[in-house]
Design a protein around this motif. Structure first.
Motif, PDB file in Angstrom:
ATOM      1  N   ARG A 181     -34.354  -2.104 -29.249  1.00  0.00           N
ATOM      2  CA  ARG A 181     -33.851  -2.987 -28.343  1.00  0.00           C
ATOM      3  C   ARG A 181     -32.465  -3.028 -27.836  1.00  0.00           C
ATOM      4  O   ARG A 181     -32.011  -3.321 -27.513  1.00  0.00           O
ATOM      5  CB  ARG A 181     -34.790  -4.586 -29.252  1.00  0.00           C
ATOM      6  CG  ARG A 181     -36.248  -4.151 -29.229  1.00  0.00           C
ATOM      7  CD  ARG A 181     -36.714  -5.734 -29.745  1.00  0.00           C
ATOM      8  NE  ARG A 181     -38.660  -5.702 -29.088  1.00  0.00           N
ATOM      9  CZ  ARG A 181     -39.117  -5.882 -27.771  1.00  0.00           C
ATOM     10  NH1 ARG A 181     -38.120  -5.636 -26.249  1.00  0.00           N
ATOM     11  NH2 ARG A 181     -40.543  -5.895 -27.327  1.00  0.00           N
ATOM     12  N   GLU A 182     -32.112  -2.952 -29.559  1.00  0.00           N
ATOM     13  CA  GLU A 182     -30.496  -3.474 -29.306  1.00  0.00           C
ATOM     14  C   GLU A 182     -30.022  -2.251 -28.556  1.00  0.00           C
ATOM     15  O   GLU A 182     -29.302  -2.236 -27.913  1.00  0.00           O
ATOM     16  CB  GLU A 182     -30.655  -3.010 -30.809  1.00  0.00           C
ATOM     17  CG  GLU A 182     -30.613  -4.138 -31.662  1.00  0.00           C
ATOM     18  CD  GLU A 182     -29.830  -4.495 -33.309  1.00  0.00           C
ATOM     19  OE1 GLU A 182     -29.840  -5.491 -33.882  1.00  0.00           O
ATOM     20  OE2 GLU A 182     -28.622  -3.763 -33.583  1.00  0.00           O
ATOM     21  N   VAL A 183     -30.808  -1.244 -28.938  1.00  0.00           N
ATOM     22  CA  VAL A 183     -30.001  -0.045 -28.340  1.00  0.00           C
ATOM     23  C   VAL A 183     -29.932   0.530 -27.066  1.00  0.00           C
ATOM     24  O   VAL A 183     -29.270   0.047 -26.295  1.00  0.00           O
ATOM     25  CB  VAL A 183     -31.299   1.845 -28.754  1.00  0.00           C
ATOM     26  CG1 VAL A 183     -30.041   2.719 -28.174  1.00  0.00           C
ATOM     27  CG2 VAL A 183     -30.611   2.078 -30.606  1.00  0.00           C
ATOM     28  N   LYS A 184     -31.437  -0.005 -26.181  1.00  0.00           N
ATOM     29  CA  LYS A 184     -31.384  -0.707 -24.894  1.00  0.00           C
ATOM     30  C   LYS A 184     -30.916  -1.468 -24.491  1.00  0.00           C
ATOM     31  O   LYS A 184     -29.680  -1.531 -23.105  1.00  0.00           O
ATOM     32  CB  LYS A 184     -33.179  -0.909 -25.180  1.00  0.00           C
ATOM     33  CG  LYS A 184     -33.464  -1.705 -23.344  1.00  0.00           C
ATOM     34  CD  LYS A 184     -34.594  -2.638 -23.278  1.00  0.00           C
ATOM     35  CE  LYS A 184     -34.968  -3.691 -24.312  1.00  0.00           C
ATOM     36  NZ  LYS A 184     -34.285  -4.690 -23.070  1.00  0.00           N
ATOM     37  N   ARG A 202     -24.144   3.774 -32.862  1.00  0.00           N
ATOM     38  CA  ARG A 202     -24.660   3.527 -34.440  1.00  0.00           C
ATOM     39  C   ARG A 202     -24.983   2.923 -35.223  1.00  0.00           C
ATOM     40  O   ARG A 202     -25.352   3.212 -36.155  1.00  0.00           O
ATOM     41  CB  ARG A 202     -22.548   4.942 -34.509  1.00  0.00           C
ATOM     42  CG  ARG A 202     -23.342   6.068 -34.176  1.00  0.00           C
ATOM     43  CD  ARG A 202     -21.715   6.499 -34.952  1.00  0.00           C
ATOM     44  NE  ARG A 202     -20.556   6.195 -34.271  1.00  0.00           N
ATOM     45  CZ  ARG A 202     -19.880   6.522 -33.339  1.00  0.00           C
ATOM     46  NH1 ARG A 202     -20.242   7.471 -32.591  1.00  0.00           N
ATOM     47  NH2 ARG A 202     -18.905   5.797 -33.104  1.00  0.00           N
ATOM     48  N   SER A 203     -23.943   1.764 -34.804  1.00  0.00           N
ATOM     49  CA  SER A 203     -24.289   0.545 -35.780  1.00  0.00           C
ATOM     50  C   SER A 203     -25.887  -0.353 -36.225  1.00  0.00           C
ATOM     51  O   SER A 203     -26.124  -0.035 -37.079  1.00  0.00           O
ATOM     52  CB  SER A 203     -23.533  -0.703 -35.110  1.00  0.00           C
ATOM     53  OG  SER A 203     -23.821  -1.649 -36.610  1.00  0.00           O
ATOM     54  N   ASP A 212     -27.918   0.078 -39.335  1.00  0.00           N
ATOM     55  CA  ASP A 212     -27.981  -1.052 -40.199  1.00  0.00           C
ATOM     56  C   ASP A 212     -29.315  -0.707 -40.310  1.00  0.00           C
ATOM     57  O   ASP A 212     -30.487  -1.137 -40.095  1.00  0.00           O
ATOM     58  CB  ASP A 212     -27.778  -2.117 -38.986  1.00  0.00           C
ATOM     59  CG  ASP A 212     -26.350  -2.632 -39.028  1.00  0.00           C
ATOM     60  OD1 ASP A 212     -25.483  -1.669 -40.397  1.00  0.00           O
ATOM     61  OD2 ASP A 212     -25.544  -3.399 -38.564  1.00  0.00           O
ATOM     62  N   GLY A 213     -29.805  -1.703 -41.635  1.00  0.00           N
ATOM     63  CA  GLY A 213     -31.373  -1.752 -41.804  1.00  0.00           C
ATOM     64  C   GLY A 213     -31.641  -3.451 -41.567  1.00  0.00           C
ATOM     65  O   GLY A 213     -30.468  -4.345 -41.305  1.00  0.00           O
ATOM     66  N   THR A 249     -16.361  -6.928 -25.885  1.00  0.00           N
ATOM     67  CA  THR A 249     -15.897  -6.767 -26.773  1.00  0.00           C
ATOM     68  C   THR A 249     -15.856  -7.821 -28.113  1.00  0.00           C
ATOM     69  O   THR A 249     -15.739  -7.758 -29.330  1.00  0.00           O
ATOM     70  CB  THR A 249     -13.788  -6.212 -26.561  1.00  0.00           C
ATOM     71  OG1 THR A 249     -13.943  -7.728 -26.189  1.00  0.00           O
ATOM     72  CG2 THR A 249     -13.222  -5.480 -25.788  1.00  0.00           C
ATOM     73  N   THR A 250     -16.488  -9.049 -27.545  1.00  0.00           N
ATOM     74  CA  THR A 250     -16.338  -9.784 -28.438  1.00  0.00           C
ATOM     75  C   THR A 250     -18.366 -10.205 -28.522  1.00  0.00           C
ATOM     76  O   THR A 250     -18.711 -11.040 -29.160  1.00  0.00           O
ATOM     77  CB  THR A 250     -16.026 -11.150 -28.140  1.00  0.00           C
ATOM     78  OG1 THR A 250     -16.811 -11.727 -27.082  1.00  0.00           O
ATOM     79  CG2 THR A 250     -14.331 -11.515 -27.702  1.00  0.00           C
ATOM     80  N   GLU A 251     -18.639  -9.171 -28.378  1.00  0.00           N
ATOM     81  CA  GLU A 251     -20.421  -9.194 -28.479  1.00  0.00           C
ATOM     82  C   GLU A 251     -20.833  -8.181 -29.878  1.00  0.00           C
ATOM     83  O   GLU A 251     -20.247  -7.268 -29.515  1.00  0.00           O
ATOM     84  CB  GLU A 251     -21.145  -8.079 -27.113  1.00  0.00           C
ATOM     85  CG  GLU A 251     -21.043  -9.044 -25.650  1.00  0.00           C
ATOM     86  CD  GLU A 251     -21.893  -7.938 -24.780  1.00  0.00           C
ATOM     87  OE1 GLU A 251     -22.354  -6.582 -25.612  1.00  0.00           O
ATOM     88  OE2 GLU A 251     -21.950  -8.074 -23.552  1.00  0.00           O
ATOM     89  N   ALA A 252     -21.309  -9.069 -30.601  1.00  0.00           N
ATOM     90  CA  ALA A 252     -22.052  -8.399 -31.870  1.00  0.00           C
ATOM     91  C   ALA A 252     -22.802  -9.792 -32.372  1.00  0.00           C
ATOM     92  O   ALA A 252     -22.816 -10.676 -32.118  1.00  0.00           O
ATOM     93  CB  ALA A 252     -21.097  -8.123 -32.445  1.00  0.00           C
TER      94      ALA A 252
END
Length: 453
Positions: free
Chosen positions: A80-83, A184-185, A189-190, A445-448
Motif C-alpha cells: 500500500r505504501e509503495v502504491k 526503499r524506506s 522498514d519493519g 517533500t514533507t510527506e512521511a
C-alpha cells in the motif's frame, strides 16, 4: 503513449523517460494484491483463533497461521505504501514529460526557422559567387543589413526551450530520487501488526478523501468571508477548518498527505482562536465599562438629588432631635421625612445607573463595521466602550478599558489578515510559484507517515 525518439536539436535521447500509464497500471495491480493479502491475512487470523480444533497439532497450526498472517499483513502494508509513492510519481512524471515535450516541439520549430535562414544564406552566397561578387560585401549579405529579426527570435526561442528542458530534466532527476528513497524506506522498514496498519491501508484506499478535504477547505474559505457580514457563520467556518485539519492530519500521519498542509491548518486554527479570544475580551470590557459608568451615574445622581433636598433634610434632622415642647409624634414624623428623602436620593441614583445599564448600543458606521471585520455587534461594543470613556474622560478604569479594547481589536484584525493570507496563498499564490507543479512538489517533500522520517 510511446515517447518521442528524436530529440534533436536539444538531446540525443529522451531526457525524461518513463511510462506514467504503465506505472498507474502497476499501481492498480498492487492495490489488488494488497487487498488480496489483507483478505488472506484475515482468513489466517480467523483460522488461528478457531476453537473447533483440538490437540497439539491445533496449537502448532494456530501458531504458524498467526505468524504467516502477520507476515502477509506486513507485506500488504508495504504494498500500500509503495502504491501511494508510485501513484505520486506517475502524476509528476506526466507533468515533467509534458513540459519536456513542449520544449522539444518549440525547439524543433525554432530550428526549422534557423535551418531555413541558413539554407537561404548558402543559396545567396552561391548566387553571388557565380555572379563574381564578394559574399561578405555583396548587396544582399546579412553582414551589411544586420541579423534578420525572425532568425534572432528563433535563436532566442531555441535557447529558451533548452533552458526549460534543462529544468524539467533536473526536476525529473530530483523527484525520481525522492520517490526511490520513499519506496526503499517502505520496503526496508519493519511494519507493526496493529490497528495502525489497517488504518493506513484504509486511508491509502480512500481516494475520495483528498477531494472531500479540498471541497471542505473551499467551503471554509467561503464561510470565513460570509462571517464578515453574518458573524454566526464564523462558527461554521471554524468547524469546517477543524474538519479539514483532522482530514489533513489523517492523510499526513499515514504518508498520504503533506505535513505542510497540517501546519497551515494549525496556523489558521491558531489565528481563529486568537480572534475568538479577542472578541470575548472586548465583550467583557464593554460589560465592565457599562458597570463602571452605571456606578458613576448612580453616584452623580445621588449627589445631585442630595444637594437639591439638603436643606429639607437638615430641617427634618433638627426637628427629629428637638426636645422640650415638641411631641414625640412630631419628632417621629421628622425622622420619617428625612428617611424618605434619603430613600428618594438612593432611588434617583439607582434609576440613573439602570438607565446606563439598559441603554441601547450606539449606532455604528460602515467604517466602524469594517474595523470589526463586519461584525456589527462587536463594532457596537467597541464604540460603547469609547462612548463611556468620552463621557467620563477622567476615570482611569474607563480609559484603560478603551485602550485594551483597541489592542484586542488589532489582534482580531491581524488574526483575520494572517489567516486570510495563509488560506489564499495556499489556494492561489502557491500553485503559481515556479510553475510546473513546483508548489505541489514542495509539499511532497514533507510527506512521511508516522514512524518513517
Amino acid at each position: 503513449m510511446a515517447r518521442p525518439t528524436d530529440w534533436h536539436p536539444l538531446r540525443e535521447s529522451d531526457p525524461v523517460p518513463g511510462d506514467p500509464e504503465g506505472v498507474r497500471g502497476q499501481v492498480k495491480h498492487m492495490k489488488k494484491i494488497a487487498e488480496y493479502l489483507r483478505t488472506q491475512a484475515a482468513a489466517l487470523t480467523a483460522m488461528a483463533n478457531a476453537d473447533n480444533l483440538k490437540g497439539k497439532y491445533a496449537d502448532k497450526l494456530g501458531e504458524e497461521a498467526r505468524g504467516l498472517g502477520r507476515k502477509l499483513d506486513e507485506a500488504e502494508d508495504r504494498y500500500r505504501e509503495v502504491k501511494g509513492h508510485l501513484s505520486g510519481w506517475a502524476d509528476e512524471l506526466e507533468d515533467f514529460q509534458r513540459a519536456a515535450d513542449k520544449a522539444r516541439g518549440d525547439a524543433r520549430d525554432a530550428q526549422r526557422v534557423i535551418d531555413s535562414h541558413a539554407a537561404k544564406a548558402q543559396d545567396r552566397a552561391a548566387a553571388e559567387k557565380k555572379d563574381g561578387k564578394d559574399a561578405k560585401g555583396g548587396k544582399g549579405s546579412e553582414g551589411s543589413v544586420g541579423k534578420d529579426p525572425e532568425l534572432k527570435r528563433a535563436e532566442e526561442d531555441l535557447e529558451d526551450a533548452r533552458k526549460r528542458l534543462n529544468k524539467a530534466e533536473g526536476d525529473y532527476a530530483e523527484r525520481s530520487r525522492h520517490y526511490a528513497g520513499k519506496i526503499r524506506s517502505s520496503i526496508d522498514d519493519g511494519m507493526k501488526d496493529s490497528w495502525w496498519t489497517d488504518f493506513k491501508g484504509w486511508v491509502a484506499d480512500a481516494d475520495w478523501l483528498k477531494d472531500w478535504t479540498e471541497r471542505l477547505s473551499w467551503l471554509a474559505t467561503i464561510a470565513g468571508v460570509v462571517a464578515m457580514f453574518i458573524p454566526v457563520v464564523g462558527w461554521i467556518a471554524l468547524g469546517l477548518t477543524i474538519a479539514v485539519t483532522l482530514s489533513h492530519l489523517a492523510m499526513a500521519t499515514t504518508g498520504n498527505g503533506s505535513w505542510f498542509d497540517v501546519v497551515m491548518d494549525i496556523g489558521a486554527l491558531k489565528m481563529a482562536r486568537n480572534g475568538l479570544k479577542a472578541a470575548k475580551a472586548i465583550k467583557a470590557l464593554q460589560q465592565g465599562s457599562r458597570k463602571t459608568a452605571a456606578g458613576l451615574a448612580d453616584g452623580s445622581a445621588r449627589t445631585t438629588a442630595s444637594a437639591a433636598n439638603a436643606g429639607a433634610r437638615q430641617t427634618a434632622a433638627r426637628e427629629a432631635r428637638r426636645r422640650g415642647g415638641t411631641s414625640s409624634a412630631k419628632r417621629s414624623a421628622a425622622r420619617a421625612r428625612k428617611l424618605r428623602m434619603e430613600n428618594e436620593n438612593r432611588k434617583a441614583g439607582q434609576r440613573a445607573g439602570q438607565e446606563v445599564r439598559d441603554a441601547e448600543l450606539p449606532e455604528v458606521t460602515a467604517r466602524d463595521r469594517a474595523s470589526a471585520l463586519g461584525d456589527v455587534k462587536l463594532s457596537q461594543q467597541v464604540k460603547d466602550i469609547e462612548k463611556w470613556r468620552d463621557i467620563h474622560p477622567d476615570n482611569p478604569a474607563l480609559v484603560e478599558n478603551a485602550v485594551r479594547a483597541g489592542r484586542h481589536q488589532q489582534v482580531l484584525q491581524r488574526s483575520w489578515a494572517v489567516s486570510t493570507v495563509l488560506d489564499l496563498g495556499d489556494k492561489f499564490v502557491g500553485p503559481n510559484i515556479g510553475g510546473d507543479g513546483a508548489y505541489d512538489r514542495f509539499k511532497g517533500t514533507t510527506e512521511a507517515p508516522v514512524g518513517q522520517w
